[in-house]
Structures are given as structure tokens and as C-alpha cells.
Design a protein around this motif. Structure first.
Motif, PDB file in Angstrom:
ATOM      1  N   LYS A  53       0.857  -1.180   0.000  1.00 35.36           N
ATOM      2  CA  LYS A  53       0.000   0.000   0.000  1.00 35.36           C
ATOM      3  C   LYS A  53       0.897   1.237   0.000  1.00 35.36           C
ATOM      4  N   TYR A  54       0.952   1.941  -1.104  1.00 32.71           N
ATOM      5  CA  TYR A  54       1.814   3.118  -1.210  1.00 32.71           C
ATOM      6  C   TYR A  54       1.356   4.221  -0.266  1.00 32.71           C
ATOM      7  N   GLU A  95      -9.306  -0.679  -2.673  1.00 31.12           N
ATOM      8  CA  GLU A  95      -7.846  -0.676  -2.810  1.00 31.12           C
ATOM      9  C   GLU A  95      -7.187   0.427  -1.988  1.00 31.12           C
ATOM     10  N   ILE A  96      -8.014   1.204  -1.301  1.00 30.48           N
ATOM     11  CA  ILE A  96      -7.525   2.362  -0.542  1.00 30.48           C
ATOM     12  C   ILE A  96      -7.724   2.119   0.948  1.00 30.48           C
ATOM     13  N   VAL A 116     -14.034   3.020   1.608  1.00 32.45           N
ATOM     14  CA  VAL A 116     -12.623   2.660   1.745  1.00 32.45           C
ATOM     15  C   VAL A 116     -12.383   1.967   3.084  1.00 32.45           C
ATOM     16  N   ALA A 117     -11.272   1.239   3.152  1.00 29.64           N
ATOM     17  CA  ALA A 117     -10.882   0.614   4.427  1.00 29.64           C
ATOM     18  C   ALA A 117     -10.399   1.705   5.383  1.00 29.64           C
ATOM     19  N   ILE A 118     -10.651   1.508   6.670  1.00 27.83           N
ATOM     20  CA  ILE A 118     -10.336   2.528   7.669  1.00 27.83           C
ATOM     21  C   ILE A 118      -9.542   1.916   8.807  1.00 27.83           C
ATOM     22  N   ASN A 119      -8.454   2.602   9.197  1.00 31.78           N
ATOM     23  CA  ASN A 119      -7.730   2.272  10.420  1.00 31.78           C
ATOM     24  C   ASN A 119      -7.977   3.386  11.436  1.00 31.78           C
TER      25      ASN A 119
END
Length: 410
Positions: A53-54, A95-96, A116-119
Motif C-alpha cells: 500500500k503506497y 484498494e484504498i 474505503v478501508a479505515i484504520n
């Protein structure tokens, strides 16, 4: 950048011709070098189910993001602006990954809407997230491992006094919130800092992550961040990517066996992918001898490349106009009305007014940290791809400085 028959080139393209064609100051990115770094990282971690993941904050130009996706690299964003740039570059929401720090909860809500995916990096937001979404939308957690690592305190992010992440010492509070709201934790993330040279520092962090992961039964990934050290000058000790990749992949696979399920191993490189691919070209405005030092003043400054002044970062400087000139000692400075030094006491081939100097390792945190300080416009950006030089950002004009300003009658 190579010196071939008295001419400095990047991927066979004459550097001086780039300066003449596009003007200076100018950021130049080597697309082939970026692709090489991606391949190197994938190869080092090939024994594991690795996902790269850039870390887009390093260099956010949409054309660079498109290049990353073309080479099979996902994206890690720290702001909604970066999320939207990634979507504009063609990334799918899945993808994000969005890993913000201390943002208003409305940004989390918008990220959920975008898909989007979240942390999440603090207990307050985790509690709000649980109350709002319960088990309907999974999230990851950014953890703080209480480990000091990195080349500079300003880029060390995993120690106990860092603002980043939820401390692993607060595990019980995390688990309480999980049980209370039914939160689905899909992954765990740790990033301890940048410019980490020692393989053991990464492995020590991994052990903390493995131990913590035992408390989360439904994980899909473990995210080890990045922080790989790259070379800024001859003799620099760098992260041994092959050694680290082999050891970490082995440890990760062994953990997955104990965990009972194969997970994805995520990495978030930024500087590693783009730093060495970037060169900044500037022109010498004035050569100023004094009784103690000779200054080479250039048509740029900390407004375009802040790393030397902010982090005491070293950038190798080359006089590409005079490769055969006698070496003399210079302090290279910018045109900003502050102490604005790119490099002190550098031995360069004789510098003359009008010469073009090249700053190496300018791909990461160069343009992305640039500003309009002193009401100076920001440079153009060029990508070298398939043997051609492509303009990917126009140089700003004076009118750009007025955008957003509202001039009132007084």
C-alpha cells in the motif's frame, strides 16, 4: 542519474535539456526506478501473501498514483484529500486504506460513505465508530507499540509519547469497546517511524503485533507499515530489504499457523518507492564569496524542499552544468528570507552563475511538502516514462497565489 560522455542523464534523457525545456526549479521523477523499487519489495516478501500500500503522502501527484496502481500497488491515505486523489487516479475504494490521525469524526463518516478501508488510531474515535456502525462496517486499528525507532525524533512514531496509534497497553479498553458495540476488527496496523536501518527493530515490532493479534479472532491482515532506510550519500547504511523480507515473511507465516488462518501481510512504503526516483533541478542565481564561506544561491528554497531545514536531511548535490570543473567548496542556499540551507560545505565542481544543480533523493516529501512561502510559486513536475519526459504538473503562476483570496474594499 548517470554521467555518460560528459553529460548527466536520467534514463538516457539529458538533464540539462529537461531544465531548458521545462524551466527551473523542476521536479523530475524516474518512472522506471519506481517500478524497480516495487519489484524489489515484492521479491523480498514473496514468501508471504504480501500487499503493498503506497503511502501517498510522500508524493501525491495523480500520475504517480496511476503509475503505482499500474504496478499492482494499493494506496494508503492519511487525509480525505488523498483518498479523493486516489479515486481520481482510478483506484477502487477497496484498494484504498484511510489511516488518519486525530481527525473529526465526520471524516470517518465520509470514508465509510466512500467505501474505503479505515484504520482507527484512538479510543475516542473507536467508541464513536462502534456506537455509529456497530458490526455493519469493519475497521482496522493503528497501534502504538511503545518502541523507539527511526532516524530522527521528528519521524519516530511508535514510542510511548507519540501521538500516533492506540497504545498496546490499552488493549483491554479496546476489547471492552469491541464487546460493547460488536465492532468487527479486520486488521492491525503498526508503523514505528522512518529511516529504520536495523532488521531487528522491525522484527521486535512484529513480535508486539503478533502478541496483540492473538486477542482478535477475525483478522484479515496485519499491517507492518514501513520506514525502510534509503541511501542519501555514499556509504549510508540502508535497510537490507531482502534480509528483512525473508525474516519477517518467515515469522509472519509461523504466526499464521499459530493463528489458525492465513492472513495478508501489508506494507506501507512511501519514501522507499519514490525517494531515489526523484531529482530536483535548480539554477544558480548568484555565487557569493565571503571571508569565511562561498555561497551558491539558487532559485528555490525551503518552500520547495523543506527536508534539509526541517529534518537536517542530507541531499546529494551535483553541478550538472560543469561535470569536469575543478572542485571547490560551497554552501548551497535558497532565496527564502530565512536561514535556508540546502547543503553546507559541499565540494562541487566549480559553480558559476546560471549553472544547473541537481538535488538527489527528492522524490519523497519534496513537492508534497512544498508551500507558497514568501509568495513564491511551486515548481513544475515531470515524469520520465517509456523514454519520454511527460509534464505532470504545470508550474504555478502569480494568479495561483490569489486563488481563494477575497479582496475587500477598505
Amino acid at each position: 542519474m548517470e554521467l555518460i560522455n560528459g553529460t548527466y542523464t536520467i534514463q538516457g534523457i539529458d538533464v540539462l535539456k529537461l531544465a531548458n525545456q521545462f524551466g527551473t526549479p523542476l521536479y523530475v521523477y524516474d518512472g522506471a526506478r519506481i517500478a524497480e523499487q516495487i519489484t524489489k519489495l515484492k521479491s523480498a516478501y514473496s514468501a508471504a501473501n504480501v500487499k503493498i500500500k503506497y503511502a501517498a503522502k510522500a508524493l501525491t501527484n495523480v500520475s504517480i498514483l496511476k503509475l503505482m496502481r499500474k504496478n499492482g500497488v494499493g494506496m494508503e491515505a492519511v487525509s480525505l484529500g488523498e483518498v479523493h486523489l486516489a479515486l481520481r487516479a482510478g483506484y477502487l475504494p477497496g484498494e484504498i486504506t484511510f489511516t488518519p490521525s486525530g481527525v473529526d469524526f465526520s471524516e470517518i463518516e465520509e470514508a465509510v460513505t466512500l467505501g474505503v478501508a479505515i484504520n482507527i488510531d484512538n479510543l475516542s474515535t473507536l467508541q464513536k465508530f462502534g456506537a455509529r456502525y456497530k458490526d455493519t462496517y469493519p475497521c482496522g486499528l493503528r497501534l502504538n507499540p511503545n518502541i523507539m525507532a527511526g532516524g530522527n525524533i521528528k519521524i519516530s512514531t511508535g514510542h510511548s509519547n507519540s501521538k500516533f496509534g492506540i497504545s498496546v497497553l490499552q488493549l483491554e479498553e479496546i476489547l471492552t469497546l469491541m464487546r460493547t458495540f460488536g465492532i468487527r476488527i479486520s486488521g492491525l496496523h503498526i508503523h514505528t517511524g522512518s529511516d529504520i536501518k536495523e532488521t531487528e527493530a522491525f522484527l521486535k515490532t512484529a513480535e508486539v503485533l503478533f502478541e496483540t493479534a492473538k486477542s482478535f479472532p477475525d483478522l484479515n491482515f496485519l499491517d507492518f507499515g514501513s520506514g525502510f532506510k534509503v541511501a542519501y550519500k555514499d556509504g549510508d547504511i540502508v535497510t537490507d530489504i531482502q534480509e528483512l523480507g525473508g525474516k519477517l515473511a518467515k515469522a509472519f507465516n509461523e504466526f499464521c499457523q499459530r493463528y489458525g488462518r492465513n492472513l495478508e501481510l501489508w506494507l506501507e512504503p512511501g519514501k522507499f518507492l519514490v525517494s531515489e526516483a526523484g531529482t530536483m533541478l535548480v539554477q544558480v542565481n548568484v555565487v557569493k564569496p565571503t571571508p569565511t564561506v562561498t555561497f551558491a544561491g539558487v532559485n528555490s528554497g525551503l518552500n520547495h524542499l523543506i527536508r534539509p531545514m526541517m529534518y537536517d536531511a542530507y541531499h546529494h548535490i551535483i553541478n550538472v552544468s560543469n561535470p569536469s570543473g575543478t572542485q571547490q567548496r560551497y554552501t548551497v542556499v535558497g532565496y527564502i528570507c530565512e536561514t535556508d540551507t540546502f547543503g553546507s560545505d559541499r565540494d562541487l565542481n566549480e559553480v558559476r552563475e546560471g549553472d544547473i544543480l541537481a538535488f538527489k533523493n527528492a522524490g519523497a516529501y519534496g513537492f508534497s511538502m512544498a508551500s507558497n512561502y514568501n509568495s513564491r510559486v511551486r515548481p513544475a513536475e515531470v515524469l520520465l516514462i517509456n523514454g519520454e519526459a511527460k509534464l505532470i504538473r504545470e508550474r504555478e503562476k502569480f494568479e495561483d497565489l490569489l486563488k481563494g483570496q477575497v479582496v475587500i474594499d477598505l
